[in-house]
Scaffold this motif. Structure first.
Motif, PDB file in Angstrom:
ATOM      1  N   THR A  27       6.815  12.138  -2.308  1.00 30.18           N
ATOM      2  CA  THR A  27       7.411  11.071  -1.650  1.00 30.18           C
ATOM      3  C   THR A  27       6.273  10.999  -0.306  1.00 30.18           C
ATOM      4  O   THR A  27       7.499   9.705  -0.181  1.00 30.18           O
ATOM      5  CB  THR A  27       8.848  12.088  -1.485  1.00 30.18           C
ATOM      6  N   ARG A  28       5.753  11.164   0.025  1.00 27.86           N
ATOM      7  CA  ARG A  28       5.089  11.109   1.375  1.00 27.86           C
ATOM      8  C   ARG A  28       3.952  10.103   1.325  1.00 27.86           C
ATOM      9  O   ARG A  28       3.620   9.896   2.573  1.00 27.86           O
ATOM     10  CB  ARG A  28       5.853  11.505   2.178  1.00 27.86           C
ATOM     11  N   PHE A  29       3.281  10.084   0.219  1.00 30.05           N
ATOM     12  CA  PHE A  29       2.590   9.089   0.229  1.00 30.05           C
ATOM     13  C   PHE A  29       2.094   7.981   0.418  1.00 30.05           C
ATOM     14  O   PHE A  29       3.435   6.837   0.853  1.00 30.05           O
ATOM     15  CB  PHE A  29       1.540   9.732  -0.959  1.00 30.05           C
ATOM     16  N   LEU A  30       0.940   7.799   1.292  1.00 31.66           N
ATOM     17  CA  LEU A  30       0.901   5.927   1.891  1.00 31.66           C
ATOM     18  C   LEU A  30       1.152   5.648   0.439  1.00 31.66           C
ATOM     19  O   LEU A  30       0.711   4.904  -0.601  1.00 31.66           O
ATOM     20  CB  LEU A  30      -0.175   6.213   2.407  1.00 31.66           C
ATOM     21  N   GLY A  31       2.063   4.390   1.401  1.00 32.22           N
ATOM     22  CA  GLY A  31       1.976   3.506   0.413  1.00 32.22           C
ATOM     23  C   GLY A  31       0.768   2.183   0.381  1.00 32.22           C
ATOM     24  O   GLY A  31       0.195   1.136  -0.393  1.00 32.22           O
ATOM     25  N   ASN A  32       0.001   2.280   1.923  1.00 30.67           N
ATOM     26  CA  ASN A  32      -1.119   1.350   1.491  1.00 30.67           C
ATOM     27  C   ASN A  32      -2.271   2.391   3.061  1.00 30.67           C
ATOM     28  O   ASN A  32      -1.179   2.534   3.322  1.00 30.67           O
ATOM     29  CB  ASN A  32      -1.225  -0.258   1.889  1.00 30.67           C
ATOM     30  N   SER A  33      -2.936   1.333   2.837  1.00 30.90           N
ATOM     31  CA  SER A  33      -4.041   1.817   3.864  1.00 30.90           C
ATOM     32  C   SER A  33      -4.952   1.644   4.025  1.00 30.90           C
ATOM     33  O   SER A  33      -5.627   0.385   2.843  1.00 30.90           O
ATOM     34  CB  SER A  33      -4.952   3.459   4.057  1.00 30.90           C
ATOM     35  N   ILE A  39       9.547   6.770   8.955  1.00 29.94           N
ATOM     36  CA  ILE A  39       9.972   5.581   8.185  1.00 29.94           C
ATOM     37  C   ILE A  39      10.399   6.503   6.993  1.00 29.94           C
ATOM     38  O   ILE A  39      10.341   7.200   6.674  1.00 29.94           O
ATOM     39  CB  ILE A  39       8.019   5.726   7.931  1.00 29.94           C
ATOM     40  N   LEU A  40      11.351   5.598   6.562  1.00 27.96           N
ATOM     41  CA  LEU A  40      12.602   5.676   5.402  1.00 27.96           C
ATOM     42  C   LEU A  40      12.225   4.887   4.071  1.00 27.96           C
ATOM     43  O   LEU A  40      12.098   3.938   4.274  1.00 27.96           O
ATOM     44  CB  LEU A  40      13.960   5.301   5.987  1.00 27.96           C
ATOM     45  N   SER A  41      11.749   5.935   3.406  1.00 27.07           N
ATOM     46  CA  SER A  41      10.902   4.912   2.038  1.00 27.07           C
ATOM     47  C   SER A  41      11.841   6.029   0.999  1.00 27.07           C
ATOM     48  O   SER A  41      12.009   6.912   0.494  1.00 27.07           O
ATOM     49  CB  SER A  41       9.509   5.331   1.752  1.00 27.07           C
ATOM     50  N   SER A  42      12.626   4.946   0.387  1.00 29.75           N
ATOM     51  CA  SER A  42      13.481   5.654  -1.032  1.00 29.75           C
ATOM     52  C   SER A  42      14.683   6.459  -0.531  1.00 29.75           C
ATOM     53  O   SER A  42      14.406   7.423  -1.416  1.00 29.75           O
ATOM     54  CB  SER A  42      12.573   5.682  -1.629  1.00 29.75           C
ATOM     55  N   GLY A  43      14.693   6.130   1.372  1.00 27.83           N
ATOM     56  CA  GLY A  43      15.716   7.678   1.394  1.00 27.83           C
ATOM     57  C   GLY A  43      14.890   8.673   1.690  1.00 27.83           C
ATOM     58  O   GLY A  43      15.510   9.222   2.136  1.00 27.83           O
ATOM     59  N   VAL A  46      -6.675   6.540  14.502  1.00 29.58           N
ATOM     60  CA  VAL A  46      -5.325   6.567  12.652  1.00 29.58           C
ATOM     61  C   VAL A  46      -4.806   5.885  13.737  1.00 29.58           C
ATOM     62  O   VAL A  46      -3.574   6.551  14.296  1.00 29.58           O
ATOM     63  CB  VAL A  46      -4.789   8.163  12.224  1.00 29.58           C
ATOM     64  N   VAL A  47      -3.663   4.934  12.747  1.00 27.14           N
ATOM     65  CA  VAL A  47      -2.050   4.522  12.768  1.00 27.14           C
ATOM     66  C   VAL A  47      -1.087   4.332  12.339  1.00 27.14           C
ATOM     67  O   VAL A  47      -1.658   3.764  11.000  1.00 27.14           O
ATOM     68  CB  VAL A  47      -2.368   2.950  14.222  1.00 27.14           C
ATOM     69  N   VAL A  48      -0.267   5.312  12.051  1.00 24.60           N
ATOM     70  CA  VAL A  48       1.038   5.098  10.734  1.00 24.60           C
ATOM     71  C   VAL A  48       1.896   3.918  11.165  1.00 24.60           C
ATOM     72  O   VAL A  48       2.421   4.258  12.579  1.00 24.60           O
ATOM     73  CB  VAL A  48       1.109   6.785  10.349  1.00 24.60           C
ATOM     74  N   MET A  49       2.083   3.116  10.275  1.00 24.17           N
ATOM     75  CA  MET A  49       3.415   2.137  10.890  1.00 24.17           C
ATOM     76  C   MET A  49       4.085   2.128   9.384  1.00 24.17           C
ATOM     77  O   MET A  49       4.027   2.201   8.557  1.00 24.17           O
ATOM     78  CB  MET A  49       3.092   0.730  11.369  1.00 24.17           C
ATOM     79  N   GLY A  50       5.259   2.059   9.164  1.00 18.94           N
ATOM     80  CA  GLY A  50       6.101   1.246   8.283  1.00 18.94           C
ATOM     81  C   GLY A  50       6.077  -0.012   8.124  1.00 18.94           C
ATOM     82  O   GLY A  50       5.979  -0.909   9.278  1.00 18.94           O
ATOM     83  N   LYS A  51       6.231  -0.556   6.677  1.00 21.21           N
ATOM     84  CA  LYS A  51       6.455  -2.262   6.664  1.00 21.21           C
ATOM     85  C   LYS A  51       7.815  -2.745   5.282  1.00 21.21           C
ATOM     86  O   LYS A  51       7.449  -1.159   4.030  1.00 21.21           O
ATOM     87  CB  LYS A  51       4.496  -2.373   5.905  1.00 21.21           C
ATOM     88  N   ASN A  52       7.415  -3.455   5.354  1.00 21.99           N
ATOM     89  CA  ASN A  52       8.921  -3.028   4.911  1.00 21.99           C
ATOM     90  C   ASN A  52       8.548  -3.881   3.617  1.00 21.99           C
ATOM     91  O   ASN A  52       8.163  -4.502   3.217  1.00 21.99           O
ATOM     92  CB  ASN A  52      10.173  -4.557   5.614  1.00 21.99           C
ATOM     93  N   GLY A  53       9.661  -3.012   2.988  1.00 22.33           N
ATOM     94  CA  GLY A  53       9.003  -3.117   1.404  1.00 22.33           C
ATOM     95  C   GLY A  53      10.503  -3.822   0.231  1.00 22.33           C
ATOM     96  O   GLY A  53      11.672  -3.414   1.074  1.00 22.33           O
ATOM     97  N   ARG A 108      11.868  -0.246  -2.090  1.00 19.99           N
ATOM     98  CA  ARG A 108      12.149   1.260  -1.736  1.00 19.99           C
ATOM     99  C   ARG A 108      12.105   1.363   0.002  1.00 19.99           C
ATOM    100  O   ARG A 108      12.444   2.172   0.869  1.00 19.99           O
ATOM    101  CB  ARG A 108      10.210   1.932  -1.552  1.00 19.99           C
ATOM    102  N   GLY A 109      13.044   0.112   0.617  1.00 20.94           N
ATOM    103  CA  GLY A 109      12.922  -0.203   2.265  1.00 20.94           C
ATOM    104  C   GLY A 109      11.932  -0.356   2.653  1.00 20.94           C
ATOM    105  O   GLY A 109      11.265  -0.934   2.716  1.00 20.94           O
ATOM    106  N   GLN A 110      10.678   1.022   3.569  1.00 18.51           N
ATOM    107  CA  GLN A 110       9.599   0.685   4.089  1.00 18.51           C
ATOM    108  C   GLN A 110       8.912   1.833   2.873  1.00 18.51           C
ATOM    109  O   GLN A 110       9.247   2.807   2.498  1.00 18.51           O
ATOM    110  CB  GLN A 110       9.809   1.816   5.005  1.00 18.51           C
ATOM    111  N   ILE A 111       7.430   0.986   3.519  1.00 16.06           N
ATOM    112  CA  ILE A 111       6.865   2.040   3.166  1.00 16.06           C
ATOM    113  C   ILE A 111       5.714   2.408   4.501  1.00 16.06           C
ATOM    114  O   ILE A 111       5.728   1.499   4.722  1.00 16.06           O
ATOM    115  CB  ILE A 111       5.123   1.389   2.370  1.00 16.06           C
ATOM    116  N   ALA A 112       4.680   2.870   4.248  1.00 11.59           N
ATOM    117  CA  ALA A 112       4.182   3.921   4.796  1.00 11.59           C
ATOM    118  C   ALA A 112       2.966   2.778   4.812  1.00 11.59           C
ATOM    119  O   ALA A 112       2.206   3.517   3.979  1.00 11.59           O
ATOM    120  CB  ALA A 112       3.624   5.464   4.787  1.00 11.59           C
TER     121      ALA A 112
END
Length: 93
Positions: A82-88, A15-19, A40-47, A50-54
């Motif tokens: 920089t790798r902290f989850l945007g939402n959970s 997942i690319l978030s702010s590069g 657990v499931v981790v996915m990228g969500k378009n933001g 920042r591009g994507q957020i985890a």
């Protein structure tokens, strides 16, 4: 009739978030280290910025007492900023 869906693999592991790269497997491994988390499931969500957020969805173990605030505090200790989850979401059985 019931249907089960199984996720075998992801099309994209990163997942690319702010590069910055966020690896799903690394984030999942850290979340599974939390004592009350069973799945657990981790996915990228378009933001927008920042591009994507985890985003993560975690399921508590039966009888688990953890809260979403506890899980976020655990993540702050374990994950780089920089790798902290945007939402959970923390789900109970």
């Amino acid at each position: 009739m019931t249907a089960d869906i199984y996720v075998v693999d992801w099309f994209k592991e990163v997942i690319l978030s702010s590069g910055d790269p966020i690896y799903r497997s690394e984030t999942k491994r850290i979340l599974l280290a939390y004592p009350d988390v069973a799945h657990v499931v981790v996915m990228g969500k378009n933001g927008n910025l920042r591009g994507q957020i985890a985003k993560a969805h975690a399921v508590l173990r039966p009888g688990g007492q953890g809260t979403q605030l506890d899980l976020r505090a655990f993540c702050r200790q374990q994950l780089e900023r920089t790798r902290f989850l945007g939402n959970s979401n923390l789900l109970t059985n």
